[in-house]
Design a protein around this motif. Structure first.
Motif, PDB file in Angstrom:
ATOM      1  N   PHE A   1       0.824  -1.214   0.000  1.00  0.00           N
ATOM      2  CA  PHE A   1       0.000   0.000   0.000  1.00  0.00           C
ATOM      3  C   PHE A   1       0.852   1.255   0.000  1.00  0.00           C
ATOM      4  CE2 PHE A   1      -3.681  -2.583   1.460  1.00  0.00           C
ATOM      5  CZ  PHE A   1      -4.496  -2.256   0.386  1.00  0.00           C
ATOM      6  N   ALA A   2       1.865   1.269   0.836  1.00  0.00           N
ATOM      7  CA  ALA A   2       2.719   2.454   0.880  1.00  0.00           C
ATOM      8  C   ALA A   2       3.395   2.660  -0.472  1.00  0.00           C
ATOM      9  CB  ALA A   2       3.751   2.328   1.991  1.00  0.00           C
ATOM     10  N   LEU A   3       3.872   1.562  -1.045  1.00  0.00           N
ATOM     11  CA  LEU A   3       4.528   1.674  -2.344  1.00  0.00           C
ATOM     12  C   LEU A   3       3.520   2.116  -3.406  1.00  0.00           C
ATOM     13  CD1 LEU A   3       7.162   1.263  -3.911  1.00  0.00           C
ATOM     14  CD2 LEU A   3       6.386  -1.029  -4.441  1.00  0.00           C
ATOM     15  N   PHE A   4       2.325   1.566  -3.307  1.00  0.00           N
ATOM     16  CA  PHE A   4       1.264   1.940  -4.238  1.00  0.00           C
ATOM     17  C   PHE A   4       1.057   3.454  -4.238  1.00  0.00           C
ATOM     18  CE2 PHE A   4      -3.256   3.005  -4.545  1.00  0.00           C
ATOM     19  CZ  PHE A   4      -3.556   2.538  -5.812  1.00  0.00           C
TER      20      PHE A   4
ATOM     21  N   VAL B   1       1.846   5.950  -7.386  1.00  0.00           N
ATOM     22  CA  VAL B   1       0.802   6.727  -8.046  1.00  0.00           C
ATOM     23  C   VAL B   1       1.117   8.221  -7.931  1.00  0.00           C
ATOM     24  CG1 VAL B   1      -1.619   7.391  -7.924  1.00  0.00           C
ATOM     25  CG2 VAL B   1      -0.984   4.994  -7.808  1.00  0.00           C
ATOM     26  N   MET B   2       1.581   8.609  -6.729  1.00  0.00           N
ATOM     27  CA  MET B   2       1.891  10.014  -6.525  1.00  0.00           C
ATOM     28  C   MET B   2       3.019  10.468  -7.455  1.00  0.00           C
ATOM     29  SD  MET B   2       3.187  11.750  -3.055  1.00  0.00           S
ATOM     30  CE  MET B   2       4.894  11.711  -3.512  1.00  0.00           C
TER      31      MET B   2
ATOM     32  N   ILE C   1      -3.793   2.104 -12.656  1.00  0.00           N
ATOM     33  CA  ILE C   1      -4.244   3.463 -12.346  1.00  0.00           C
ATOM     34  C   ILE C   1      -3.415   4.492 -13.102  1.00  0.00           C
ATOM     35  CG2 ILE C   1      -4.451   5.149 -10.480  1.00  0.00           C
ATOM     36  CD1 ILE C   1      -5.406   2.994  -8.737  1.00  0.00           C
ATOM     37  N   SER C   2      -2.097   4.320 -13.016  1.00  0.00           N
ATOM     38  CA  SER C   2      -1.234   5.250 -13.734  1.00  0.00           C
ATOM     39  C   SER C   2      -1.495   5.167 -15.235  1.00  0.00           C
ATOM     40  CB  SER C   2       0.232   4.931 -13.455  1.00  0.00           C
ATOM     41  OG  SER C   2       0.509   5.140 -12.106  1.00  0.00           O
TER      42      SER C   2
ATOM     43  N   PRO D   1      -1.525  14.567 -16.860  1.00  0.00           N
ATOM     44  CA  PRO D   1      -1.308  13.228 -17.385  1.00  0.00           C
ATOM     45  C   PRO D   1      -0.364  12.494 -16.440  1.00  0.00           C
ATOM     46  CG  PRO D   1       0.066  14.805 -18.530  1.00  0.00           C
ATOM     47  CD  PRO D   1      -0.584  15.550 -17.400  1.00  0.00           C
ATOM     48  N   PHE D   2      -0.584  11.195 -16.216  1.00  0.00           N
ATOM     49  CA  PHE D   2       0.335  10.431 -15.371  1.00  0.00           C
ATOM     50  C   PHE D   2       1.467   9.890 -16.224  1.00  0.00           C
ATOM     51  CE2 PHE D   2      -2.143   9.290 -11.347  1.00  0.00           C
ATOM     52  CZ  PHE D   2      -2.866  10.480 -11.405  1.00  0.00           C
TER      53      PHE D   2
END
Ligand SMILES: Nc1ncnc2c1ncn2[C@@H]1O[C@H](COP(=O)(O)OP(=O)(O)OP(=O)(O)O)[C@@H](O)[C@H]1O
Ligand SMILES: [Mg+2]
Lengths: 405, 227
Positions: A26-29, A33-34, A335-336, A364-365
């Motif tokens: 989760f933290a890596l996720f 994404v950020m 997501i990205s 845009p990601f």
């Protein structure tokens, strides 16, 4: 068998392992994404600003960028030109001659403006200038006519077919006055540019200012934008005196500063996420090393040397974080990817703000694999360093003490 | 010829201001093929003595010679290797690796010795058969009873073809039926294969089956009798 042991040990305390992996993933996720959003935004911000203004690399007369005066325009010699044009990393050269002047129509006040002498085909091919034309067309080679930015045209009360008067200073003290028919209107995203820009054919500009054969800059179109600084150095070494090559970073340091300030905030959040990951893993490693002591004691007693035991345990803790890393990466990818293909549209204040900077109001990601690689590796390295705690405790373990209860 | 020889063996523990002489000048010699029990009250030093002989603990004074080798001259790593090749261990509890099956536990030690997969598998099955557990070969320790686990531990101890097996209270956690079974197996291995066993015990049934009894009290040998 050591591999098998390590793998099975991961599943020995299922709940704890799953919690650890989940916290890593989760933290890596979130980190991924950020970062994907942040870097994607920068990429698009950089490229839209760069493409609308300086280009990635420009070849200019020495000292031009500081003064931005026609007096510092230059005319490259044949030899230099050949060297730059034939360099395999340089795709093309886009010539420009730019100058400030006063603009007027026969029924309005004068206004200051920036006259950009361009080769329309190349500007459209590399920087999409044609897409910004709202009506009319860009001046073809040799065509006598100007394209006005939309807001400027409004302010001057000009439309297609009217005449623009330019009053300015030319090269070497000559005057630069002329009358040109308006042949097109362009909508430029940057409001300042939209209030002040005039496009004119390069040759017409040279004629207007008397700067025949001169350029204020030749924009280099590089094959790749990854190693600009190296390319600059390499090319600069080939040039004779009197001209220089600048990167966009040198031409627009403010842009970099703004992005870096923003990026620092992102890095602080990343740091916190890494801390969360680190503590999660370390807690597990601490518990694991404590509860396995009797077992480690027995293994060393029956003849398993410490190095092997340490490697097995190290594998176990690495598997644990590797699984978390894989999971987090796999979760963040769709997501990205989705927002890479369908960027978030900004609205309201945010939209205005980005437009003022000359950027499109979208986020845009980025799906640059280096983001996943970097952060995956960072987490793996963190977990490996923490895994050394278990290794360390194995090397210090006394079997007799470990087996006493 | 003796395979274990201790001379003037001492192990002192510091306990606050006082010194506990857990092993206090023990001279013990064990010949090949013996089935020897070390007995004595709780705290008399049995575990400490076995740990010294097994090279798990360092003496304060004196020597331990196993297979003609003074084992406390070896480095930590050499000693681990020496144990792997010369000594089989059976502990009171938690002997087995929980994530490996009975057969894998037995194979494990041969893997450490670098034996081939084929040889490991063959010998592991033979040994499990010898301890009456060939049907249980693929069970994990937590699927086995305490007695079965100890029998797997004996099989594992023998897997490396050690010179002798050291067992510290191997039956302490077992019920009487399991104790009988384990003893039968150890005794049989001793009689038929000539495996040397040196173990400590409190258990009268085990004492009854031993061939030689070494009685320890306060870290000293008080009596040493052969039947
Ligand atoms: N690591 C240690 N630190 C301090 N004292 C110890 C340590 N190990 C053993 N002792 C002490 O040494 C003495 C001998 O202990 P040891 O465990 O060898 O006895 P034992 O005969 O095996 O007893 P039991 O029958 O209860 O297993 C005891 O007084 C014990 O408290
Ligand atoms: Mg004891």
């Amino acid at each position: 068998m050591l591999f098998k042991m390590a793998w099975r040990n991961v599943w020995r305390n299922k709940r704890r392992s799953i919690i650890t992996m989940a916290s890593v993933s989760f933290a890596l996720f979130f980190a991924l994404v950020m970062r994907s959003m942040q870097l994607g935004t920068y990429d698009q911000a950089y490229s839209s600003v760069i493409n609308a203004t300086t280009g990635y690399l420009q070849w200019q007369g020495e000292g031009y960028w500081e003064k931005q005066s026609l007096e510092r325009s230059f005319s490259p010699n044949e030899e230099d030109l050949a060297k730059i044009e034939n360099h395999p990393e340089v795709i093309d050269l886009v010539p420009r001659l730019e100058s400030f002047a006063l603009l007027a129509s026969d029924h309005s006040d004068t206004r200051p403006g920036l006259i950009r002498g361009i080769e329309a085909d190349k500007e459209s091919l590399y920087f999409g200038l044609a897409d910004k034309i709202e009506s009319g067309h860009l001046p073809a080679k040799g065509e006598n006519g100007v394209v006005l930015a939309k807001k400027l045209a409004e302010n001057l009360g000009l439309s297609i077919g009217d005449t623009l008067v330019i009053i300015g200073q030319g090269y070497h003290g000559m005057s630069a006055n002329g009358k040109y028919p308006v042949i097109g209107l362009a909508k430029l995203p940057n409001p300042d540019a939209n209030k002040s820009t005039v496009f004119i054919g390069l040759e017409q500009m040279q004629e207007l200012t008397g700067a025949f054969g001169q350029y204020t800059g030749l924009v280099l179109i590089p094959k790749s934008t990854d190693k600009l600084a190296a390319l600059k150095t390499e090319l600069s070494a080939k040039l004779s005196e009197g001209s220089e090559i600048l990167t966009w970073r040198e031409m627009m340091p403010e842009l970099i500063q703004a992005m870096e300030a923003d990026s620092a905030g992102g890095l602080a959040i990343l740091f916190i996420l890494y801390l969360v990951i680190g503590f999660g893993i370390f807690g597990t490693i601490l518990m694991l090393s404590a509860e396995r002591r009797p077992e480690f004691g027995i293994l060393i007693s029956i003849g398993m040397n410490r190095a092997r035991l340490a490697v097995t345990t190290f594998m176990e803790t690495s598997f644990l974080s590797l699984l978390g890393i894989l999971l987090g990466s796999i979760l963040s990818l769709p997501i990205s990817w989705y927002y890479h293909l369908n960027p978030i549209q900004l609205s309201g204040e945010m939209e205005k703000m980005t437009e003022e900077y000359g950027m499109e109001p979208i986020i845009p990601f980025s799906v640059d694999p280096s983001i996943w690689l970097t952060h995956g590796l960072v987490v793996l390295v963190i977990s490996m360093i923490l895994g050394l705690y278990a290794v360390f405790s194995i090397y210090r373990l006394s079997p007799v003490k470990a087996m006493r209860r | 010829m003796a395979i274990i020889e201790t001379t003037n063996l001492h192990r002192d523990y510091q306990d606050g201001d006082s010194i506990i002489r857990a092993v206090d000048g023990i001279n013990l010699s064990v010949e090949e093929g013996e089935f020897t029990a070390i007995i004595g009250p709780s705290g008399s030093g049995k575990t400490t003595l076995l740990n010294l002989i097994g090279g798990l603990d360092n003496p304060s004074q004196g020597e331990v010679i196993v297979d003609q080798k003074e084992i406390h001259e070896l480095s930590d790593n050499e000693l681990i290797n020496f144990r792997l090749r010369h000594i089989g261990f059976v502990f009171q509890a938690y002997n087995l690796i929980p994530v490996l099956s009975a057969k894998e536990n037995v194979e494990f030690i041969m893997q450490l010795q670098g034996k081939s997969a084929k040889e490991r598998s063959k010998r592991a099955l033979e040994l499990l058969k010898a301890v009456g557990l060939e049907q249980q070969a693929h069970k994990r320790p937590n699927e086995l009873s305490g007695g079965q686990q100890q029998r797997v531990a004996v099989a594992r101890a023998l897997a490396s073809k050690p010179s002798f097996v050291l067992a510290d209270e191997p039956t302490a956690n077992l019920d009487s039926k399991s104790t009988e079974d384990l003893l039968d197996i150890m005794h049989k291995l001793n009689q038929e294969e000539g495996i040397t066993f040196l173990f400590s015990t409190h258990d009268q049934r085990v004492i009854d089956r031993a061939q030689r009894l070494v009685y320890v009290e306060d870290g000293k040998i008080k009596s040493d009798t052969k039947k």
